[in-house]
Design an enzyme around this catalytic site. Structure first.
Site, mmCIF file in Angstrom:
data_model
loop_
_atom_site.group_PDB
_atom_site.id
_atom_site.type_symbol
_atom_site.label_atom_id
_atom_site.label_comp_id
_atom_site.label_asym_id
_atom_site.label_seq_id
_atom_site.Cartn_x
_atom_site.Cartn_y
_atom_site.Cartn_z
ATOM 1 N N ASP A 41 -2.582 -10.557 -2.368
ATOM 2 C CA ASP A 41 -3.135 -10.135 -1.083
ATOM 3 C C ASP A 41 -4.595 -9.741 -1.354
ATOM 4 O O ASP A 41 -4.919 -9.292 -2.456
ATOM 5 C CB ASP A 41 -2.330 -8.925 -0.580
ATOM 6 C CG ASP A 41 -2.739 -8.455 0.801
ATOM 7 O OD1 ASP A 41 -1.987 -8.708 1.755
ATOM 8 O OD2 ASP A 41 -3.804 -7.806 0.922
ATOM 9 N N ASP A 80 -4.335 -12.955 3.472
ATOM 10 C CA ASP A 80 -5.598 -12.461 4.030
ATOM 11 C C ASP A 80 -6.796 -12.732 3.119
ATOM 12 O O ASP A 80 -7.895 -12.232 3.375
ATOM 13 C CB ASP A 80 -5.499 -10.974 4.426
ATOM 14 C CG ASP A 80 -4.814 -10.114 3.392
ATOM 15 O OD1 ASP A 80 -4.564 -10.611 2.274
ATOM 16 O OD2 ASP A 80 -4.541 -8.937 3.695
ATOM 17 N N HIS A 82 0.820 -1.223 0.000
ATOM 18 C CA HIS A 82 0.000 0.000 0.000
ATOM 19 C C HIS A 82 0.853 1.274 0.000
ATOM 20 O O HIS A 82 0.340 2.363 -0.230
ATOM 21 C CB HIS A 82 -0.928 0.030 1.221
ATOM 22 C CG HIS A 82 -1.879 -1.118 1.273
ATOM 23 N ND1 HIS A 82 -2.685 -1.463 0.212
ATOM 24 C CD2 HIS A 82 -2.145 -2.036 2.257
ATOM 25 C CE1 HIS A 82 -3.407 -2.527 0.541
ATOM 26 N NE2 HIS A 82 -3.099 -2.891 1.765
ATOM 27 N N HIS A 88 -6.222 -7.273 -0.401
ATOM 28 C CA HIS A 88 -6.374 -5.834 -0.643
ATOM 29 C C HIS A 88 -5.670 -5.427 -1.931
ATOM 30 O O HIS A 88 -4.678 -6.039 -2.316
ATOM 31 C CB HIS A 88 -5.789 -5.043 0.540
ATOM 32 C CG HIS A 88 -6.451 -5.358 1.843
ATOM 33 N ND1 HIS A 88 -5.944 -6.302 2.717
ATOM 34 C CD2 HIS A 88 -7.589 -4.888 2.387
ATOM 35 C CE1 HIS A 88 -6.756 -6.378 3.770
ATOM 36 N NE2 HIS A 88 -7.762 -5.534 3.598
HETATM 37 ZN ZN LIG Z 1 -4.068 -7.263 2.799
#
Ligand SMILES: [Zn+2]
Length: 344
Positions: A193, A282, A158, A195
């Site tokens: 991931d 995740d 991120h 996200h």
């Molecule tokens: Zn994540």
């Protein structure tokens, strides 16, 4: 397949951030890395400490002023606010029309986008060695290893070139991908991931030498929001070199594996010569941040699909939080990946 890990990464020790209007326990805990390291030891992965490549490869991707800010930001913050205060920004410049101030509180808001990256005494050292860990795995593959795993923590995907975001300070996977351009002319970065790899996407958005693909639920309704939409495909030299494959919240293995197949086929179409995986766990059904439902068998199948590309591959650890199956899922992925490449 070697793994890289450095215990100095455990020094980032955030206890609180703000989410849904309340102070919450921070999910990105040092214990995650201990669980993953113990899983590596149990499964006989040789673990090496990364060597120190200095900050040059970090500043090759990140704004040098951002890197220099992080180095002593915590010390400057506690000198002003006291040792018990949370080094979390409480003011922001909006859309970046403005200048970096010299006040530490103003600077926190300038270089950080949200409350999820509180600085603790060991944060700089942990983020620095997390970056070196990913770079060491990249060097291992550049020197001829078929694959290598960087147990990087705090995670990185991120983080943008000039700001911390979503638990991340330095974009470890992006550092690896950029570094690997010394050996290969076309590198792909695939983010599995749950996200979106918003920071990675932003870093490579206008580049034609690094293809970026991320699988994640629609950012209209799922954090980290803002970036990762299907219509974002790159710009300038990077036009056509970004692919966001959207999942639905609640999707299971079948949908995830289909999305992965789409990403892998785009990477092949791009002509990638080497691969970096932003490897989060995740997507697990029981992850505290879960949005889709993958179990150990699904992670194993993902590993086999990715290994099937036959490319030199750097696996960089991203998310995957303290759910009951973290070690099992990581073990399922990494042991299957190792088995597949040994059989090739
Ligand atoms: Zn994540």
């Amino acid at each position: 397949m070697k793994a890289f890990f450095d215990e100095r990464q455990l020094g980032h020790n955030p206890h609180t951030y703000f989410r849904r209007g309340a102070a919450m326990p921070h999910q990105e805990q040092p214990e995650r890395a201990i669980i993953l390291r113990d899983m590596l030891l149990k499964n006989g992965f040789p673990i090496e400490q990364p060597r120190d490549l200095g900050d040059t490869p970090i500043k090759a991707v990140h704004n040098p002023a951002y890197v220099d800010f992080l180095r002593d930001a915590h010390a400057r913050f506690v000198a002003d606010a006291g040792p018990e205060a949370l080094a979390i920004p409480t003011c922001h410049p909006g859309r970046r029309r403005g200048r970096e101030p010299s006040d530490i509180h103003g600077q926190l808001g300038w270089w950080m986008t949200d409350t999820s990256t509180p600085l603790t005494e060991g944060s700089w050292t942990a983020a620095y060695w997390s970056a070196q860990t990913a770079l060491a795995a990249a060097e291992d593959v550049m020197q001829g290893a078929r694959a290598s795993y960087g147990l990087s923590r705090p995670p990185g995907h991120h983080a943008m070139a000039d700001c911390a975001n979503g638990f991340c300070f330095f974009n470890n996977a992006a550092l690896a991908a950029h570094h690997m351009r010394r050996t290969w002319s076309k590198v792909a970065l695939l983010d599995v991931d749950v996200h979106t790899g918003n920071g990675s996407m932003d870093i490579f958005y206008d580049r034609g030498d690094v293809f970026f693909c991320s699988l994640h639920p629609d950012p209209k309704t799922y954090p980290t929001f803002y970036l990762g939409h299907a219509e974002e495909t790159g710009e300038g030299d990077g036009e056509g070199c970004t692919l966001n494959v959207l999942l639905k919240q609640g999707d299971g293995e079948t949908e995830v594996l289909r999305a992965l197949e789409r990403g892998l086929s785009a990477i092949t179409g791009f002509g990638a010569e080497a691969l970096v995986i932003s490897l989060g766990f995740d997507m697990a059904s029981d992850d505290p941040l879960a949005a889709v439902k993958v179990d150990a068998e699904g992670f194993s199948a993902m590993a086999a699909q990715i290994a099937g590309l036959g490319l030199p591959t750097v696996l960089v650890q991203e998310g995957g939080y303290l759910g009951p199956s973290l070690a099992n899922n990581a073990e399922a992925f990494l042991t299957r990946f190792r088995k597949e490449i040994e059989n090739q």
